[in-house]
Design an enzyme around this catalytic site. Structure first.
Site, PDB file in Angstrom:
ATOM      1  N   ARG A  49       0.811  -1.222   0.000  1.00 39.50           N
ATOM      2  CA  ARG A  49       0.000   0.000   0.000  1.00 39.50           C
ATOM      3  C   ARG A  49       0.846   1.275   0.000  1.00 39.50           C
ATOM      4  NH1 ARG A  49       0.287  -1.714   5.185  1.00 39.50           N
ATOM      5  NH2 ARG A  49       0.796  -0.177   6.789  1.00 39.50           N
ATOM      6  N   GLY A  62     -13.192 -19.484  -1.838  1.00 43.97           N
ATOM      7  CA  GLY A  62     -13.248 -20.880  -1.422  1.00 43.97           C
ATOM      8  C   GLY A  62     -12.720 -21.051  -0.014  1.00 43.97           C
ATOM      9  N   SER A  79     -10.333 -21.357   2.502  1.00 44.82           N
ATOM     10  CA  SER A  79      -8.881 -21.161   2.532  1.00 44.82           C
ATOM     11  C   SER A  79      -8.503 -20.154   3.614  1.00 44.82           C
ATOM     12  CB  SER A  79      -8.396 -20.636   1.176  1.00 44.82           C
ATOM     13  OG  SER A  79      -9.164 -19.507   0.771  1.00 44.82           O
ATOM     14  N   ALA A 120      -5.129 -17.884   4.924  1.00 46.31           N
ATOM     15  CA  ALA A 120      -3.865 -17.379   4.396  1.00 46.31           C
ATOM     16  C   ALA A 120      -2.665 -18.151   4.943  1.00 46.31           C
ATOM     17  CB  ALA A 120      -3.729 -15.892   4.705  1.00 46.31           C
ATOM     18  N   LYS A 157     -21.580 -16.422   3.227  1.00 47.52           N
ATOM     19  CA  LYS A 157     -21.064 -17.293   4.288  1.00 47.52           C
ATOM     20  C   LYS A 157     -20.410 -16.484   5.398  1.00 47.52           C
ATOM     21  CE  LYS A 157     -16.491 -16.969   3.542  1.00 47.52           C
ATOM     22  NZ  LYS A 157     -15.427 -16.759   4.559  1.00 47.52           N
ATOM     23  N   THR A 190     -15.597 -21.742   7.682  1.00 45.90           N
ATOM     24  CA  THR A 190     -15.675 -20.510   8.472  1.00 45.90           C
ATOM     25  C   THR A 190     -16.650 -20.603   9.638  1.00 45.90           C
ATOM     26  OG1 THR A 190     -17.240 -19.626   6.861  1.00 45.90           O
ATOM     27  CG2 THR A 190     -14.961 -18.970   6.615  1.00 45.90           C
ATOM     28  N   ARG A 215     -11.957 -15.145  10.861  1.00 53.30           N
ATOM     29  CA  ARG A 215     -12.177 -13.858  11.511  1.00 53.30           C
ATOM     30  C   ARG A 215     -13.654 -13.606  11.777  1.00 53.30           C
ATOM     31  NH1 ARG A 215      -8.111  -9.736   8.240  1.00 53.30           N
ATOM     32  NH2 ARG A 215      -6.141 -10.603   9.000  1.00 53.30           N
ATOM     33  N   GLU A 238     -15.296  -9.304   7.331  1.00 49.48           N
ATOM     34  CA  GLU A 238     -16.042  -8.784   6.182  1.00 49.48           C
ATOM     35  C   GLU A 238     -17.551  -8.913   6.379  1.00 49.48           C
ATOM     36  OE1 GLU A 238     -14.967  -7.197   3.570  1.00 49.48           O
ATOM     37  OE2 GLU A 238     -13.086  -8.028   2.788  1.00 49.48           O
TER      38      GLU A 238
END
Length: 328
Positions: free
Chosen positions: A34, A134, A136, A138, A189, A246, A253, A277
């Site tokens: 950034r 999908g 996953s 990190a 989701k 999730t 998160r 999110e």
């Protein structure tokens, strides 16, 4: 369409992990941070501060500035959903016609109700929008642990060639042309994972969590079908697969955000655990569902709790008081 040079915009945890897997796949990778300072810090330490202890592949070029994406054959846009429009706008002047821009965020833009590929199409009309989503994490991808995801683009050839460019023996993307289905699975989701986290934080038990996840999936299916998603996409990796992941671990998160709320913390305290999110997607998901007359009681409950209209106990009581009906 060999896509030998991949630019990854966003040097957070997910962007850094995707940059590593692209490098393992033999691609020339430019990771765009950034700011110049952020790029310098990564070059100095060899790792992203969002993935501490995990060294980036030394073949990755780390830099800053949208101009670094100009020469790329494809771009992975790895920024939060609500920041994607700004990032795409900065890329617009430098992206060549026909370049695939792959959104790697899971959400719906709040102000416009636009899906991620719609934001890309509006900001970079010369690009070919795509979406990667999908089950996953990190850290798993960065470590090279087995992971499977879905990558969708309108053109089958674009999707299949991107999959070949990014796939490795441990990172397995499946290609699709159902862009909307992949986007809906990832966005919905997250909201449902918050509900699952709240149930876990309230210690309602494994049976309740399983029921909540299953009935949440029914809501995802209803929403997806109403907006043109294919059933096989919603029951695949980017729908059911991502929901299972999730809704089952604090490594998510969104789930963790819900757990903290369920344990009695304030929304502000829960937000300190990192970006969820689903907290931004809940209201727009509910608005879109109401406009299309789609029944989504769990998503409604999450939105009401996050907005302060209902307490957790009131939301749970409302869900349990719903009329008995056939399962669908």
């Amino acid at each position: 369409m060999k896509f030998d040079h991949i630019a990854v915009v966003g040097a957070g945890a997910w962007g850094s992990a995707l940059a590593c897997t692209a490098a393992r796949a033999g691609r020339r990778v430019t990771l765009i941070a950034r700011s110049e300072q952020a790029a310098a810090d990564i070059r100095a330490t060899g790792e992203s501060r969002h993935l501490p202890g995990m060294k980036l592949d030394p073949r990755i070029t780390v830099t800053a500035g949208a101009a670094a994406a100009a020469a790329a054959d494809a771009v992975l846009l790895v920024v939060p959903a609500q920041a994607l429009r700004f990032a795409a706008g900065s890329l617009a002047p430098v992206i060549a016609s026909g370049t695939p821009i792959v959104a790697c965020a899971k959400g719906i833009e709040r102000d416009t109700r636009a899906f991620m590929t719609e934001v890309i199409a509006a900001c970079i009309p010369q690009a070919k929008p795509a979406i990667l989503s999908g089950p996953s994490f990190a850290t798993d991808v960065a470590r090279g642990l087995p992971t499977a995801v879905t990558l969708a683009a309108r053109e089958a050839a674009v999707a299949s060639n991107l999959v070949r460019a990014l796939g490795t023996h441990t990172f397995r993307p499946y290609h699709s042309t159902d862009v909307r289905g992949v986007e809906i699975g990832g966005a919905a989701k997250n909201v449902l994972a918050i509900a699952a986290g709240i149930a876990s934080g309230r210690r309602l038990g494994a049976s309740a969590l399983a029921a909540l996840t299953t009935r949440g999936f029914a809501e995802l299916i209803r929403f997806g079908k109403a907006f043109g998603a294919r059933a096989e996409t919603l029951t695949g990796l980017s729908g059911l697969g991502d929901l299972i992941l999730t809704c089952s671990t604090r490594q998510s998160r969104n789930f963790s955000f819900g757990v903290v709320i369920g344990e009695g913390a304030s929304l502000a305290d829960a937000a300190r655990g990192g970006l969820a999110e689903g907290a931004f997607t809940a209201s727009v998901l509910v608005e879109m569902a109401k406009a299309a007359d789609i029944d989504m009681p769990i998503a409604n409950a999450v939105d009401a709790v996050l907005d302060g209209r209902l307490s957790i106990d009131e939301a749970m009581e409302a869900l349990l008081a719903r009329p008995f009906k056939a399962e669908n």
